[in-house]
Design an enzyme around this catalytic site. Sequence first.
Site, PDB file in Angstrom:
ATOM      1  N   GLU A 173      14.816  10.220 -15.403  1.00 61.10           N
ATOM      2  CA  GLU A 173      14.480  11.652 -15.351  1.00 61.10           C
ATOM      3  C   GLU A 173      14.416  11.994 -13.864  1.00 61.10           C
ATOM      4  OE1 GLU A 173      12.674  14.803 -14.860  1.00 61.10           O
ATOM      5  OE2 GLU A 173      10.863  13.994 -15.808  1.00 61.10           O
ATOM      6  N   CYS A 213      10.041  18.974 -11.233  1.00 60.68           N
ATOM      7  CA  CYS A 213      11.482  18.745 -11.320  1.00 60.68           C
ATOM      8  C   CYS A 213      12.139  19.919 -12.042  1.00 60.68           C
ATOM      9  CB  CYS A 213      11.807  17.408 -11.954  1.00 60.68           C
ATOM     10  SG  CYS A 213      11.064  17.219 -13.530  1.00 60.68           S
TER      11      CYS A 213
HETATM   12  C1  UN1 Z   1       8.365  17.008 -14.017  1.00 58.06           C
HETATM   13  O1  UN1 Z   1       8.319  17.874 -13.149  1.00 58.06           O
HETATM   14  O2  UN1 Z   1       8.710  15.828 -13.731  1.00 58.06           O
HETATM   15  O3  UN1 Z   1       8.452  21.304 -18.056  1.00 58.06           O
HETATM   16  C2  UN1 Z   1       7.937  17.250 -15.394  1.00 58.06           C
HETATM   17  C3  UN1 Z   1       7.612  21.179 -17.166  1.00 58.06           C
HETATM   18  C4  UN1 Z   1       6.509  20.172 -17.402  1.00 58.06           C
HETATM   19  C5  UN1 Z   1       6.956  18.808 -17.040  1.00 58.06           C
HETATM   20  C6  UN1 Z   1       7.635  18.679 -15.721  1.00 58.06           C
HETATM   21  N1  UN1 Z   1       6.124  20.209 -18.791  1.00 58.06           N
HETATM   22  O4  UN1 Z   1       7.628  21.824 -16.133  1.00 58.06           O
END
Ligand code: UN1
Length: 513
Positions: free
Chosen positions: A269, A303
């Site tokens: 990821e 992310c």
């Molecule tokens: C991440 O930034 O690695 O969808 C995860 C989202 C959160 C998870 C982000 N539920 O922004």
Amino acid sequence: MSETTTSMNTDFLTRLGVQGTSLGACWGEWVETSEGRELVSVSPTDESEIGRVKMASKDDYGHVMTKAREAFETWRMVPAPQRGEVVRLLAHEFRRHKEDLGALIAWEMGKIRSEGEGEVQEIIDIADFAVGLSRQLYGLTMHSERPGHRMYEQWHPLGVVGVITAFNFPGAVWAWNAMIAAVCGDVILWKPSSKTPLTAVAIQNICNRVMKEAGCPGVFNLVIGAGREVGETLINDRRIPLVSATGSCHMGRRIGEIVAKRLGRSLLELGGNNAIIVTEDADLDMALSGIVFGAVGTAGQRCTSTRRIFLHRSIAASFTDRLKKAYASISIGNPLDDSVLMGPLVDEGAVKDYEDALETIRTQGGEILYGGKRVEGPGFFVEPTLVKADPDMPITKDETFAPILYIFEFDDVDEAIRMQNDVDQGLSSAIFTRDLLAAETFLSHRGSDCGIANVNIGTSGAEIGGAFGGEKDTGGGREAGSDSWKIYMRRQTCTINWTKEVQLAQGVEFDVS
Ligand code: UN1
């Protein structure tokens, strides 16, 4: 910037058992480390020391691994619904500690309290999901082509699952993996980010209590140590059939390569470069709130953070003005102060990346419309930043983990989708529109190429029920809900012959008598 409260109440550290110096290796019991090196956890808000962790050495890793493997022998034989029952108890404990853990996440990582508590809610949600899943680890049955034969597939636990997590979601991403893997019958070996070690210790403390009570220590294991030492050992370890890793594309490429070389599985990821398209008929109030939360929330360190927006030319100028006003109203400061909407970046390195990116933006001809500077004073605060950009600017293809938003214009939706897809990453994407044709085009085979595609919702803040992850350089992995559980198990196809003779498939004859 709002004032940092120096007299802030940090009792939550005591309640979570992370005050002073903690140990960095645990299999249910903390391991007195064989090495003396300490990791200092610093609050990005005022640069004060929160606590310390004695880093795990390679030997400590080996010790924890041995215990984890022993635990797997037992845990895999516990019926899945009973494993689910243990996870239910964990969910209960996380509910009890939601406020404290949310505060620790905010204080150690820098996201605002509400987002810190939201992250703990995500842990609770995935645990609840895993409880239900523990009775739904379904395999298919098939019709055999041979008379008197039955075929079906079943799912077995994999073993020790390695989980490497990043600083920005120091708890939730562990939980996506750990809660699901646990009901699948796996045991988990977690290497958290060195930037957020205390959140990991606090979570491990919660797990230890529950697992001890349940009589199954060793299911949740932790090693906090140097990437070059324990991280490398973990990814090279053939006893770990699955490595789930969250981080940069650069890091993922390395992990993917090493794990593939030993024919292990990896679940990656990685970076995103998420965009929102706003059409001329969109509800602009909704678009504004989706964009601002996506770009400024977590100080642009998700992310899934919104990094690019594509505005229809007819609304671009007026909407950009609204964005500037919204940016000017963002209160920056102590993430534990309830009036604050944006906390600091995680560390000095992140501020430098932000400043370097701005330098590059200027040299590549980007126009800074708002922000663009570090906020002076203690802590790692920066201004949320708006940039009028051109798709040819190479920096807009990179992910800078900071609140920098690139604004582009477009004339028709196909062009906007093409520009949106024209980056190496493929995590999250969104369109704000009331035009059915635009929405459906965006969701069609020639639409968004991302793992997540939303309509009238921003790019960040996904629910755990869906599979989470992205395409292209984002790594292709899927975590959390839907059928993501399958990667944590091994599939076995079974054929049972209940006749009195062996029959070969495909009509092959092979008479040995
Ligand atoms: C991440 O930034 O690695 O969808 C995860 C989202 C959160 C998870 C982000 N539920 O922004």
